[in-house]
Design a protein around this motif. Structure first.
Motif, PDB file in Angstrom:
ATOM      1  N   SER A 390       0.825  -1.320   0.119  1.00  0.00           N
ATOM      2  CA  SER A 390       0.030   0.040  -0.105  1.00  0.00           C
ATOM      3  C   SER A 390       0.988   1.401   0.143  1.00  0.00           C
ATOM      4  N   PHE A 396      -3.672   2.238  -3.446  1.00  0.00           N
ATOM      5  CA  PHE A 396      -3.983   1.245  -2.770  1.00  0.00           C
ATOM      6  C   PHE A 396      -5.056   1.488  -2.016  1.00  0.00           C
ATOM      7  N   PHE A 397      -5.271   2.616  -1.261  1.00  0.00           N
ATOM      8  CA  PHE A 397      -6.631   2.836  -0.416  1.00  0.00           C
ATOM      9  C   PHE A 397      -6.851   4.379  -0.746  1.00  0.00           C
ATOM     10  N   CYS A 554     -10.373  -4.242   7.078  1.00  0.00           N
ATOM     11  CA  CYS A 554     -10.105  -3.183   5.775  1.00  0.00           C
ATOM     12  C   CYS A 554     -10.066  -2.041   6.862  1.00  0.00           C
ATOM     13  N   ASP A 558      -6.618   0.375   7.062  1.00  0.00           N
ATOM     14  CA  ASP A 558      -6.487   1.526   6.700  1.00  0.00           C
ATOM     15  C   ASP A 558      -5.873   2.397   7.865  1.00  0.00           C
ATOM     16  N   ASN A 561      -2.157   1.634   7.733  1.00  0.00           N
ATOM     17  CA  ASN A 561      -1.597   2.443   6.655  1.00  0.00           C
ATOM     18  C   ASN A 561      -1.469   3.654   6.641  1.00  0.00           C
TER      19      ASN A 561
END
Length: 777
Positions: A390, A396-397, A554, A558, A561
């Motif tokens: 990511s 990626f997000f 997820c 997040d 990340n």
């Protein structure tokens, strides 16, 4: 004037004719002829690098002068070298007018925007005039329609060579970088705020803190601190990010170099927190893969790891025991319900046994670490592998994924809320959550945890606010950013707290327990137990289990990340040159960061990992972050000044928010920090284990050692700043290190969302006050 060989922008053996620049209105010469007859070089001036004509010794003709000047005396390149005389000019000589420093700066900016410099075949630099770009800073000159290809060839590299990184430099990249993280739409900010609010700080940490501190009193303390500390702090962090266009380390280092260590300490706490979140991610992975059964494995007592105390249906157990007592005819002293309630308290639920035995295999105390849980270690490795990719892939997000991660969790929590409201006894738990207890609010430890939760909910000190605000457009209002973020956080807190405490109220009814009893373990695993209990009560539990834990993964990913990218961005921004030399590229550096996080997480996946996680979370993520956040507030609000930040960001506030922020920055927020720190510090004690015993002394020593290690960064960087200050004497060095080093950058040169490894446009100043582009330091 003697010019030393090898100076910046000047090559040995080339005499220069330089003069102060004048206003663009009297600027006139034959550009084509001058570009051919005489090369141009960059001359170092207090206003920056200014192009001037270089006269070659082999050139027989006199170049057309860039400005009307008085012929300078002969110039020698070194002491004792023969001087090079200039050829007499056939035209009459006109003396140059006296130009002020401000005029020289204006001329420097004009010339920097009007010319592009390229390397010639020879050693010198030639200048070629390009079409001047329309100004974006003046509304009257702003173009109405701009295409994607506009000004792609405007920015060029200045081939500068400087041995001193603190020289006056204006550095421009070759082409505009693609903006991938800018907030291009108003919904982008709402989606980003929803993602931050739905992070682990609110859906995992808040219910845990709120339950162990009594529910309603904690909520009231949290809301009060949110108003007097959270909102002012997030405003000043966003203002600092916009004013400096930098991450946490560089932002504080530019505004108050003496306390740059505060930004470094915040990044270190983010690194510790990302490791803790990786462990929580591993737990959720474990729950996800155990959800693919007709009946989830945490909802039954027929698993190999279950103990004889496991109780799948407490109501049935209560009826059986009551019937047995009635049929036996034995007379029992006291209340039968109270007796049976005590028997139920000795039993364990299926969800609690699944977490304690199957997931973490909890040992008796921290002194028996046991073995590594390889399933959790593999889950953390998967988490960090995803984090690595990511960070390598910026999309990626991002884009549409962020809207999915912002909207769908709200629907799931709304479904959980609707189901919880229909459960028996849920209103007792919700009433316990929303009812303040003034007597309980007198506890100093409650305010310590409430302040720590406010910091985590808003992402203060950790760095994401700096990074996000540095990439936002100037037209986006600072107060609008703050208002949206705070409202979404409060909404998420209310929904998650209602779901958690409604479930606790229902469990208290079926297990015949009190809300304040010790039946529910007050540790980081509480939230997982409560969420699984809600899933058991939903229709089609396997479907809801798979859906919920996938989204939980997820959201956890997040959060990890966000923190990890902030750490990487801050380090790359501050020490990018060193990283390129040591790690031979960005990919290896990211791998180093992820591997370091994996090594730090090893103690957390042992049998005593829950105790170690509580220790680090208590001393670093709770106590240490409060002290660092207080230092950050003092650095930005007092040393630099919150009013100066608003001035530099061109923020126009209405009178009420302006007065509110000024009061909070000056007195209210610092007093709140000092009161909580002093009173809470006097009431501190070692954290407690499940059976009420305090943690061993060794855990306390390790925790305070980590606390001191993080805070020790601040004085180390302060000494470094004082040592590097350009002044003589200790007092003068301290004063110089308190002066800002970077001011507002020209809007024509700033482009938000710059890639990590590409140099940003910057205007670097030495220590001392200065003025640039109307911005006051």
């Amino acid at each position: 004037m003697n010019i030393q060989p090898g100076s910046d922008g000047i090559q040995a053996g080339i005499p220069l004719v330089s003069s102060p620049p004048i206003a663009p209105s009297i600027y006139s010469f034959d550009r084509q002829h001058s570009a051919v007859t005489a090369p141009y070089v960059l001359v170092q001036t207090p206003a920056g690098l200014i192009p001037s004509i270089a006269v070659s010794p082999s050139s027989p003709q006199e170049p057309v002068p860039l400005f009307s000047t008085i012929p300078p005396p002969p110039i020698s390149m070194s002491p004792g070298a023969p001087s090079v005389s200039h050829y007499p000019s056939p035209a009459p000589v006109v003396a140059a007018p006296t130009i002020s420093k401000k005029g020289m700066e204006e001329a420097a900016r004009y010339l920097a925007r009007s010319f592009s410099f390229v390397e010639n075949d020879g050693d010198a630099l030639t200048i070629g005039h390009t079409k001047r770009r329309k100004s974006r800073s003046v509304p009257e000159l702003r173009p109405k329609h701009m295409t994607k290809g506009t000004d792609q060839e405007y920015y060029r590299d200045f081939p500068l060579s400087s041995s001193d990184e603190e020289d006056y430099v204006i550095d421009v990249t070759r082409t505009k970088a693609k903006s991938h993280d800018n907030c291009r739409h108003y919904l982008d900010l709402a989606a980003g705020s929803a993602r931050e609010a739905l992070g682990l700080a609110n859906i995992w940490r808040f219910p845990y803190f709120c339950f162990i501190k009594g529910g309603g009193p904690f909520l009231m303390a949290y809301l009060m601190l949110l108003i007097c500390v959270g909102v002012p702090m997030i405003c000043i962090e966003m203002a600092a990010g916009r004013a400096t266009h930098s991450g946490p380390i560089q932002a504080i280092g530019k505004l108050a170099p003496l306390v740059q260590g505060i930004g470094v300490a915040g990044v270190v706490i983010s690194y510790f927190l990302s490791t803790i979140y990786a462990v929580v991610f591993a737990w959720s992975i474990f729950y996800f893969f155990n959800s693919f059964h007709a009946r989830p494995r945490w909802a039954r007592c027929t698993n190999p790891w279950n103990t004889p105390n496991c109780t799948q249906d407490p109501e049935q157990f209560f009826r059986i025991r009551l019937a047995a007592i009635s049929n036996s005819g034995d007379e029992m002293s006291g209340d039968i319900n109270k007796t049976l309630s005590g028997q139920l308290a000795e039993r364990t639920s299926t969800a609690q046994e699944f977490f304690d035995i199957k997931v973490i295999e909890l040992s008796d105390n921290p002194n028996t670490p046991g073995v590594i849980r390889w399933e959790l270690f593999a889950s953390i490795s998967l988490c960090l592998l995803l984090a690595y990719f990511s960070l390598r892939k910026k999309s990626f997000f991002s884009e549409k994924i962020k809207y999915v991660l912002s909207i769908i969790p709200f629907f799931i929590f709304a479904a959980f809320l609707f189901r919880v409201l229909l459960l028996e006894g849920s209103y007792d738990g919700i009433h316990y959550f929303f009812t303040p207890n003034l007597q309980a609010m007198k506890s100093a430890k409650l305010w310590v945890f409430a302040l720590a939760q406010t910091i985590h909910s808003m992402g203060l000190t950790l760095g994401p606010n700096y990074v996000v605000s540095s990439r936002n457009k100037r037209q986006i209002s600072l107060m609008r950013d703050t208002t949206i973020t705070v409202l979404i956080n409060v909404l998420v807190v209310f929904v998650v707290g209602t779901v958690t405490f409604g479930t606790v109220g229902h469990l208290c009814v079926i297990w015949k327990q009190e809300l304040s009893s010790s039946f529910f373990h007050k540790d980081p695993g509480l939230v997982f137990v409560m969420y699984t209990e809600v899933i058991k009560l939903m229709p089609l539990p396997p479907l809801w289990a798979v859906l919920f834990w996938f989204l939980f993964i997820c959201l956890a990913m997040d959060s990890i990340n966000t923190l990890t990218s902030t750490v990487v961005h801050a380090i790359e921004e501050s020490y990018g040159k060193t990283i390129k030399q040591r790690f031979q590229g960005r990919g290896f550096f990211l791998l180093f960061i992820c591997c370091g996080c994996l090594i730090m997480a090893i103690p957390f996946v042992t049998d005593a990992g829950l105790y170690y996680l509580q220790t680090v979370d208590y001393y670093v993520s709770t106590l240490c972050i409060i002290v660092v956040c207080f230092g950050e507030l003092c650095a930005l609000a007092w040393l630099y000044g919150g009013q100066n930040l608003l001035y530099n960001t061109d923020e126009v506030l209405h009178p009420i928010p302006y007065v509110y922020l000024r009061m909070c920055w000056a007195t209210v927020s610092p007093l709140a920090f000092m009161a909580v720190t002093v009173c809470g510090g006097m009431a501190l004690q070692r954290p407690l284990m499940r059976d009420g015993r305090k943690f061993p002394l060794g855990a306390d020593v390790v925790g305070w050692s980590l606390f001191g290690l993080v805070l020790f960064i601040v004085p180390v960087f302060a000494v470094r700043a004082i040592f590097r200050a350009d002044a003589s004497g200790l007092i003068a060095k301290i004063k110089a290190s308190l002066q800002p080093q970077v001011v507002e950058v020209n809007d024509d040169l700033v482009y938000h969302g710059w890639p990590y490894w590409d140099p940003k446009p910057r205007h670097v100043f030495k220590n001392g006050a200065s003025v640039y582009n109307g911005a006051r330091i």
